[in-house]
Design a protein around this motif. Structure first.
Motif, PDB file in Angstrom:
ATOM      1  N   GLU A 268     -33.633 -82.245 -50.596  1.00 27.12           N
ATOM      2  CA  GLU A 268     -31.388 -82.405 -51.196  1.00 27.12           C
ATOM      3  C   GLU A 268     -31.103 -80.447 -50.392  1.00 27.12           C
ATOM      4  OE1 GLU A 268     -31.418 -82.521 -55.569  1.00 27.12           O
ATOM      5  OE2 GLU A 268     -31.862 -84.486 -54.999  1.00 27.12           O
ATOM      6  N   VAL A 269     -30.486 -80.542 -49.639  1.00 27.29           N
ATOM      7  CA  VAL A 269     -30.072 -79.943 -47.968  1.00 27.29           C
ATOM      8  C   VAL A 269     -28.851 -79.478 -48.482  1.00 27.29           C
ATOM      9  CG1 VAL A 269     -30.221 -78.665 -46.248  1.00 27.29           C
ATOM     10  CG2 VAL A 269     -32.035 -79.654 -46.972  1.00 27.29           C
ATOM     11  N   GLY A 270     -27.835 -78.638 -49.153  1.00 27.79           N
ATOM     12  CA  GLY A 270     -27.114 -78.503 -49.335  1.00 27.79           C
ATOM     13  C   GLY A 270     -25.836 -78.243 -48.110  1.00 27.79           C
ATOM     14  N   LYS A 271     -24.695 -77.635 -48.245  1.00 27.89           N
ATOM     15  CA  LYS A 271     -23.914 -77.124 -47.657  1.00 27.89           C
ATOM     16  C   LYS A 271     -23.902 -76.567 -46.588  1.00 27.89           C
ATOM     17  CE  LYS A 271     -19.706 -79.653 -49.683  1.00 27.89           C
ATOM     18  NZ  LYS A 271     -20.663 -79.709 -50.789  1.00 27.89           N
TER      19      LYS A 271
ATOM     20  N   ALA B 273     -43.132 -77.388 -52.041  1.00 33.52           N
ATOM     21  CA  ALA B 273     -42.558 -78.472 -53.382  1.00 33.52           C
ATOM     22  C   ALA B 273     -43.359 -78.690 -53.887  1.00 33.52           C
ATOM     23  CB  ALA B 273     -42.030 -79.735 -52.941  1.00 33.52           C
ATOM     24  N   PRO B 274     -42.487 -79.070 -55.647  1.00 32.20           N
ATOM     25  CA  PRO B 274     -41.832 -79.205 -55.847  1.00 32.20           C
ATOM     26  C   PRO B 274     -40.789 -77.290 -56.045  1.00 32.20           C
ATOM     27  CG  PRO B 274     -42.946 -78.823 -58.003  1.00 32.20           C
ATOM     28  CD  PRO B 274     -43.680 -78.869 -56.922  1.00 32.20           C
ATOM     29  N   VAL B 275     -40.306 -76.885 -55.161  1.00 28.87           N
ATOM     30  CA  VAL B 275     -39.363 -75.498 -54.773  1.00 28.87           C
ATOM     31  C   VAL B 275     -37.701 -75.705 -54.620  1.00 28.87           C
ATOM     32  CG1 VAL B 275     -39.718 -75.082 -52.347  1.00 28.87           C
ATOM     33  CG2 VAL B 275     -39.833 -72.975 -54.103  1.00 28.87           C
ATOM     34  N   THR B 276     -37.668 -74.600 -55.147  1.00 37.31           N
ATOM     35  CA  THR B 276     -35.682 -74.237 -54.502  1.00 37.31           C
ATOM     36  C   THR B 276     -35.284 -72.998 -54.297  1.00 37.31           C
ATOM     37  OG1 THR B 276     -34.965 -75.062 -56.699  1.00 37.31           O
ATOM     38  CG2 THR B 276     -33.214 -74.343 -55.225  1.00 37.31           C
ATOM     39  N   ILE B 277     -34.724 -73.127 -53.039  1.00 41.41           N
ATOM     40  CA  ILE B 277     -34.123 -72.064 -52.201  1.00 41.41           C
ATOM     41  C   ILE B 277     -32.872 -72.296 -52.982  1.00 41.41           C
ATOM     42  CG2 ILE B 277     -33.818 -70.658 -50.541  1.00 41.41           C
ATOM     43  CD1 ILE B 277     -36.653 -72.187 -50.520  1.00 41.41           C
ATOM     44  N   GLY B 278     -32.300 -70.913 -53.336  1.00 38.94           N
ATOM     45  CA  GLY B 278     -30.955 -70.973 -54.271  1.00 38.94           C
ATOM     46  C   GLY B 278     -30.002 -70.618 -53.008  1.00 38.94           C
TER      47      GLY B 278
ATOM     48  N   VAL C 137     -37.086 -83.524 -34.512  1.00 39.86           N
ATOM     49  CA  VAL C 137     -36.692 -83.304 -35.820  1.00 39.86           C
ATOM     50  C   VAL C 137     -36.740 -84.637 -36.632  1.00 39.86           C
ATOM     51  CG1 VAL C 137     -34.846 -82.722 -37.624  1.00 39.86           C
ATOM     52  CG2 VAL C 137     -34.824 -81.060 -35.457  1.00 39.86           C
ATOM     53  N   GLU C 138     -37.690 -84.554 -37.417  1.00 41.42           N
ATOM     54  CA  GLU C 138     -38.047 -85.660 -38.356  1.00 41.42           C
ATOM     55  C   GLU C 138     -37.218 -85.769 -39.898  1.00 41.42           C
ATOM     56  OE1 GLU C 138     -41.838 -88.562 -39.968  1.00 41.42           O
ATOM     57  OE2 GLU C 138     -42.073 -87.160 -38.389  1.00 41.42           O
ATOM     58  N   ILE C 139     -37.072 -86.399 -40.482  1.00 46.16           N
ATOM     59  CA  ILE C 139     -36.356 -86.301 -41.997  1.00 46.16           C
ATOM     60  C   ILE C 139     -36.226 -87.893 -42.117  1.00 46.16           C
ATOM     61  CG2 ILE C 139     -33.755 -86.346 -43.079  1.00 46.16           C
ATOM     62  CD1 ILE C 139     -33.568 -84.446 -40.789  1.00 46.16           C
ATOM     63  N   LYS C 140     -37.213 -87.321 -43.370  1.00 52.16           N
ATOM     64  CA  LYS C 140     -37.776 -89.120 -44.452  1.00 52.16           C
ATOM     65  C   LYS C 140     -36.935 -88.767 -45.760  1.00 52.16           C
ATOM     66  CE  LYS C 140     -40.798 -89.934 -47.242  1.00 52.16           C
ATOM     67  NZ  LYS C 140     -41.312 -89.368 -48.702  1.00 52.16           N
ATOM     68  N   LYS C 141     -35.879 -89.554 -45.765  1.00 49.92           N
ATOM     69  CA  LYS C 141     -36.101 -89.236 -47.959  1.00 49.92           C
ATOM     70  C   LYS C 141     -35.280 -88.011 -48.243  1.00 49.92           C
ATOM     71  CE  LYS C 141     -36.895 -91.396 -52.949  1.00 49.92           C
ATOM     72  NZ  LYS C 141     -38.407 -91.989 -52.723  1.00 49.92           N
ATOM     73  N   ALA C 142     -34.387 -87.748 -47.239  1.00 47.36           N
ATOM     74  CA  ALA C 142     -33.714 -86.268 -47.642  1.00 47.36           C
ATOM     75  C   ALA C 142     -31.888 -86.935 -47.112  1.00 47.36           C
ATOM     76  CB  ALA C 142     -34.129 -85.253 -46.700  1.00 47.36           C
ATOM     77  N   SER C 143     -31.189 -86.148 -48.201  1.00 46.94           N
ATOM     78  CA  SER C 143     -29.847 -85.775 -47.658  1.00 46.94           C
ATOM     79  C   SER C 143     -29.486 -84.641 -47.347  1.00 46.94           C
ATOM     80  CB  SER C 143     -28.862 -85.862 -49.791  1.00 46.94           C
ATOM     81  OG  SER C 143     -29.811 -85.158 -50.014  1.00 46.94           O
ATOM     82  N   LEU C 144     -28.546 -84.155 -46.119  1.00 44.51           N
ATOM     83  CA  LEU C 144     -28.172 -82.840 -45.818  1.00 44.51           C
ATOM     84  C   LEU C 144     -26.367 -83.423 -45.898  1.00 44.51           C
ATOM     85  CD1 LEU C 144     -31.380 -83.372 -44.575  1.00 44.51           C
ATOM     86  CD2 LEU C 144     -30.364 -81.743 -42.297  1.00 44.51           C
TER      87      LEU C 144
ATOM     88  N   LEU D 283     -40.095 -82.367 -55.142  1.00 48.43           N
ATOM     89  CA  LEU D 283     -38.576 -82.430 -54.586  1.00 48.43           C
ATOM     90  C   LEU D 283     -38.174 -80.584 -53.765  1.00 48.43           C
ATOM     91  CD1 LEU D 283     -35.882 -83.340 -53.898  1.00 48.43           C
ATOM     92  CD2 LEU D 283     -35.351 -82.698 -55.741  1.00 48.43           C
ATOM     93  N   THR D 284     -37.975 -80.671 -52.612  1.00 49.83           N
ATOM     94  CA  THR D 284     -37.613 -79.306 -52.365  1.00 49.83           C
ATOM     95  C   THR D 284     -35.938 -79.130 -52.127  1.00 49.83           C
ATOM     96  OG1 THR D 284     -38.950 -78.763 -50.728  1.00 49.83           O
ATOM     97  CG2 THR D 284     -36.962 -77.810 -50.202  1.00 49.83           C
ATOM     98  N   LYS D 285     -35.214 -78.248 -52.918  1.00 46.27           N
ATOM     99  CA  LYS D 285     -34.337 -78.292 -52.800  1.00 46.27           C
ATOM    100  C   LYS D 285     -33.884 -77.202 -51.962  1.00 46.27           C
ATOM    101  CE  LYS D 285     -33.075 -80.711 -57.045  1.00 46.27           C
ATOM    102  NZ  LYS D 285     -32.356 -79.693 -58.711  1.00 46.27           N
ATOM    103  N   ILE D 286     -32.928 -76.279 -51.443  1.00 44.40           N
ATOM    104  CA  ILE D 286     -31.634 -76.429 -50.037  1.00 44.40           C
ATOM    105  C   ILE D 286     -30.309 -76.123 -50.480  1.00 44.40           C
ATOM    106  CG2 ILE D 286     -31.976 -75.127 -47.918  1.00 44.40           C
ATOM    107  CD1 ILE D 286     -34.581 -76.564 -47.187  1.00 44.40           C
TER     108      ILE D 286
END
Length: 454
Positions: free
Chosen positions: A370-373, A410-415, A347-354, A393-396
């Motif tokens: 930006e990945v939520g809880k 991206a750009p896209v948001t998963i609710g 897995v590669e993570i770059k400039k992302a928050s989980l 930016l991708t938001k999950i």
């Protein structure tokens, strides 16, 4: 009484056979001259002056505001180098310590002990000496009946009796500041090299009946100067051992210290376990009860408590508590990994928050996201963040579920609570609690394969 330091860092270092200026060669990730100045900064010194020559601009860039600088235009010996500080120090009362910029293993404890000894003895010059198992090539320190220094004899000039002396001159000194610069005016360059040697000040002061003392370093290893790549590797080995032993004495378990690389500005709390093959560098902090390695590289990261990082590379990021990373993961700069997150193999993570309790278990790329809880990211998921010109930016959001082999363009948001079906390519926002399917309809052609075989 005021104390000053002069760091000799003007030599080219031809024996290093390198384009890099000698004192900038790193030992455990830090340039040699920075090691020296960092130790001097821990003493109560009024001023540090570094004598620079070859590569002066790069040394100044490295040390910055840690020192004042004087340029030695011609390299005409150690005495000539110290003379360059005359305009700054000549009229000052106090003690000056002279240290070479290629002695990265010297510690503040030894330097402070040298200064204390100098003051206690009331000496006008004090030499830092060491006992050498093989003193070949070193200047010998010859003491008189009162145990004061009578003279320093270079190896080539020593008698057979003097060659048996194993106390050597390390090239580090303390001087009465005014007498130092008065004596330097009388140093001659009448020698084979045509240079002005700092040890000649010792002879001048001795002839003036001034008290000359010596302080012996606790170990020879601490005093070595680095003049070539062989000595550089030895300094690296000794510094590594010193650092690892300090961590182990502070409660860190290092399974194989000979194969564990920890730079000097790394902080590790008690009950951390480090397995072989790890490289910890650039100001990394690791909190208690974490497990690192084997074969893990961590640079400039804060790693929380009870976190496990195995066979992975993690750089310039924040890692929370009870996180699982690896094996074979890559966390790239500017990532923020929350508590109890799992980042699995490849897995590669770059400039992302989980955020807390999210999982990216295997074979995925999460970049500019930006990945939520409590988010589950399935195998083979890609945040498609780059359009060839700009990153997007991708938001999950919390509790979303991303099926395997999904592309999130991206750009896209998963609710919140949304599902993305496996194999989907998503290029529009997905509402909260929705199921999004974005794939071609499956078509089965009966007996088609059989006909193809005919």
């Amino acid at each position: 009484m005021s104390k000053y330091a002069v760091v000799l860092a003007a030599g080219q270092g031809t024996r290093m056979k390198s384009k890099l200026y000698k004192v900038l060669h790193p030992v455990m990730g830090k340039p040699m001259v920075q090691h020296v100045v960092d130790q001097l900064k821990k003493l109560e010194l009024k001023e540090i002056i570094t004598i620079v020559g070859f590569g002066a601009d790069k040394v100044q860039d490295q040390l910055g505001n840690d020192s004042r600088f004087v340029i030695q235009e011609e390299q005409l010996g150690t005495g000539h180098a110290v003379m360059q500080a005359e305009a700054i120090l000549e009229d000052k009362d106090g003690t000056t310590i002279v240290v070479c910029g290629d002695t990265p293993l010297l510690t503040k404890e030894t330097l402070q002990a040298l200064l204390d000894h100098h003051q206690k003895e009331g000496a006008k010059a004090t030499i830092l000496t060491a006992k050498a198992q093989d003193p070949t090539g070193y200047g010998r320190v010859i003491r008189d009946e009162a145990n004061d220094v009578e003279r320093i004899v270079e190896h080539k000039d020593a008698s057979s009796d003097e060659l048996t002396v194993d106390e050597i001159n390390t090239g580090t000194y303390c001087f009465d500041n005014r007498l130092l610069f008065e004596s330097l005016k009388n140093v001659s360059n009448d020698n084979a090299q045509g240079e002005y040697y700092l040890p000649d000040v010792i002879h001048i002061l001795r002839n003036q009946k001034q008290k000359i003392s010596a302080f012996q370093s606790p170990t020879f290893d601490e005093t070595i100067g680095v003049n070539d790549r062989v000595a550089l590797s030895e300094a690296e080995r000794m510094m590594k051992k010193r650092i690892n032993q300090a961590h182990m004495r502070n409660g860190v378990t290092i399974i194989d210290p000979d194969h564990t690389y920890i730079e000097p500005d790394v902080t590790i709390e008690q009950d951390v376990t480090i397995y072989p093959g790890c490289v910890l560098s650039n100001g990394t902090t690791i909190k208690a009860d974490s497990i690192i390695g084997p074969h893990t590289e961590i640079s400039n990261c804060n790693v929380g408590m009870e976190t496990v990082i195995r066979q992975s590379v993690v750089k310039d990021s924040y890692i929370g508590n009870r996180v699982q990373i690896g094996p074979f993961a890559h966390v790239r700069p500017d990532s923020n990994i929350g508590d109890e997150v799992k980042i699995g193999n490849f897995v590669e993570i770059k400039k992302a928050s989980l955020e807390t309790n999210s999982k990216v278990s295997h074979l995925s790329y999460i970049g500019d996201a930006e990945v939520g809880k409590r988010v589950n990211v399935g195998c083979g998921t890609i945040t498609v963040n780059y359009d060839g010109k700009n990153k997007h930016l991708t938001k999950i959001e919390d509790d979303a579920f991303i099926g395997c082999n999904s592309n999130l363009i991206a750009p896209v948001t998963i609710g919140k609570g949304a599902y993305v079906a496996a194999g989907s390519t998503i290029n529009e926002d997905v509402p909260n609690d929705a199921l999004s399917i974005a794939r071609a309809r499956q078509i089965n052609k009966e007996d088609y394969a059989k006909r193809m075989k005919k």
